[in-house]
Design a protein around this motif. Sequence first.
Motif, PDB file in Angstrom:
ATOM      1  N   TYR A 107       0.812  -1.225   0.000  1.00  0.00           N
ATOM      2  CA  TYR A 107       0.000   0.000   0.000  1.00  0.00           C
ATOM      3  C   TYR A 107       0.841   1.269   0.000  1.00  0.00           C
ATOM      4  O   TYR A 107       0.315   2.366  -0.169  1.00  0.00           O
ATOM      5  N   GLY A 108       2.156   1.164   0.232  1.00  0.00           N
ATOM      6  CA  GLY A 108       3.000   2.346   0.205  1.00  0.00           C
ATOM      7  C   GLY A 108       4.183   2.243   1.142  1.00  0.00           C
ATOM      8  O   GLY A 108       4.535   1.164   1.617  1.00  0.00           O
ATOM      9  N   THR A 109       4.795   3.390   1.428  1.00  0.00           N
ATOM     10  CA  THR A 109       5.940   3.480   2.328  1.00  0.00           C
ATOM     11  C   THR A 109       5.435   3.926   3.685  1.00  0.00           C
ATOM     12  O   THR A 109       4.624   4.857   3.781  1.00  0.00           O
ATOM     13  N   VAL A 110       5.939   3.287   4.752  1.00  0.00           N
ATOM     14  CA  VAL A 110       5.422   3.561   6.089  1.00  0.00           C
ATOM     15  C   VAL A 110       6.529   3.428   7.120  1.00  0.00           C
ATOM     16  O   VAL A 110       7.462   2.645   6.945  1.00  0.00           O
ATOM     17  N   ALA A 111       6.420   4.190   8.191  1.00  0.00           N
ATOM     18  CA  ALA A 111       7.256   4.028   9.378  1.00  0.00           C
ATOM     19  C   ALA A 111       6.444   4.498  10.581  1.00  0.00           C
ATOM     20  O   ALA A 111       5.701   5.486  10.499  1.00  0.00           O
ATOM     21  N   VAL A 112       6.586   3.778  11.686  1.00  0.00           N
ATOM     22  CA  VAL A 112       5.873   4.119  12.918  1.00  0.00           C
ATOM     23  C   VAL A 112       6.735   5.079  13.728  1.00  0.00           C
ATOM     24  O   VAL A 112       7.932   4.859  13.904  1.00  0.00           O
ATOM     25  N   PHE A 113       6.107   6.155  14.227  1.00  0.00           N
ATOM     26  CA  PHE A 113       6.795   7.062  15.131  1.00  0.00           C
ATOM     27  C   PHE A 113       5.944   7.292  16.361  1.00  0.00           C
ATOM     28  O   PHE A 113       4.755   6.968  16.382  1.00  0.00           O
ATOM     29  N   GLU A 114       6.581   7.823  17.405  1.00  0.00           N
ATOM     30  CA  GLU A 114       5.878   8.145  18.646  1.00  0.00           C
ATOM     31  C   GLU A 114       5.882   9.646  18.869  1.00  0.00           C
ATOM     32  O   GLU A 114       6.852  10.328  18.547  1.00  0.00           O
ATOM     33  N   ASP A 115       4.789  10.141  19.450  1.00  0.00           N
ATOM     34  CA  ASP A 115       4.792  11.529  19.876  1.00  0.00           C
ATOM     35  C   ASP A 115       5.529  11.619  21.211  1.00  0.00           C
ATOM     36  O   ASP A 115       6.070  10.624  21.709  1.00  0.00           O
ATOM     37  N   LEU A 116       5.568  12.786  21.807  1.00  0.00           N
ATOM     38  CA  LEU A 116       6.331  12.974  23.037  1.00  0.00           C
ATOM     39  C   LEU A 116       5.781  12.192  24.211  1.00  0.00           C
ATOM     40  O   LEU A 116       6.459  12.054  25.228  1.00  0.00           O
ATOM     41  N   TYR A 117       4.595  11.634  24.104  1.00  0.00           N
ATOM     42  CA  TYR A 117       3.992  10.860  25.182  1.00  0.00           C
ATOM     43  C   TYR A 117       3.997   9.355  24.913  1.00  0.00           C
ATOM     44  O   TYR A 117       3.587   8.580  25.764  1.00  0.00           O
ATOM     45  N   GLY A 118       4.399   8.958  23.717  1.00  0.00           N
ATOM     46  CA  GLY A 118       4.392   7.542  23.367  1.00  0.00           C
ATOM     47  C   GLY A 118       3.233   7.110  22.488  1.00  0.00           C
ATOM     48  O   GLY A 118       3.127   5.938  22.145  1.00  0.00           O
ATOM     49  N   THR A 119       2.359   8.040  22.122  1.00  0.00           N
ATOM     50  CA  THR A 119       1.273   7.707  21.200  1.00  0.00           C
ATOM     51  C   THR A 119       1.887   7.343  19.854  1.00  0.00           C
ATOM     52  O   THR A 119       2.720   8.080  19.330  1.00  0.00           O
ATOM     53  N   ARG A 120       1.473   6.220  19.318  1.00  0.00           N
ATOM     54  CA  ARG A 120       2.043   5.742  18.060  1.00  0.00           C
ATOM     55  C   ARG A 120       1.279   6.265  16.852  1.00  0.00           C
ATOM     56  O   ARG A 120       0.046   6.296  16.857  1.00  0.00           O
TER      57      ARG A 120
END
Length: 128
Positions: A107-120
């Motif tokens: 479906y495309g290019t993806v990477a998981v990141f977290e905000d400053l609180y850990g929300t993915r």
Amino acid sequence: MVHLGLVTLVVRDYDEAIAFYTGSVGFDLTADTAFPDGKRWVVVTPPGARTGLLLAEATTPEQAARIGDQTGGRVALFLYTEDFDADHARMTAAGVTFLEEPRRESYGTVAVFEDLYGTRWDLIQHAT
């Protein structure tokens, strides 16, 4: 239906959340209205987007316990981009924590990141 307007994200502190989402992720601050009771109506929005995040400062222990884990560890939000490489590089340089290297999926290019609180979040550029 026309579109989804806002999604609430419970945060620890309005100002640190604004700084992260505007400074590191690149969103625009589209509303910041203070109320007499100390609450604020704070909205950040990806540039040009119609849907934004309502940043809601936790006011109870129950709300505070949900910060960073509002979906039980699953990816909570999906940020679409038209230039994955540029946005990934910009966000990485701004200190955003990516939990994996970018990967190519059907479906495309993806990477998981977290905000400053850990929300993915998923940063995604759909395949053409």
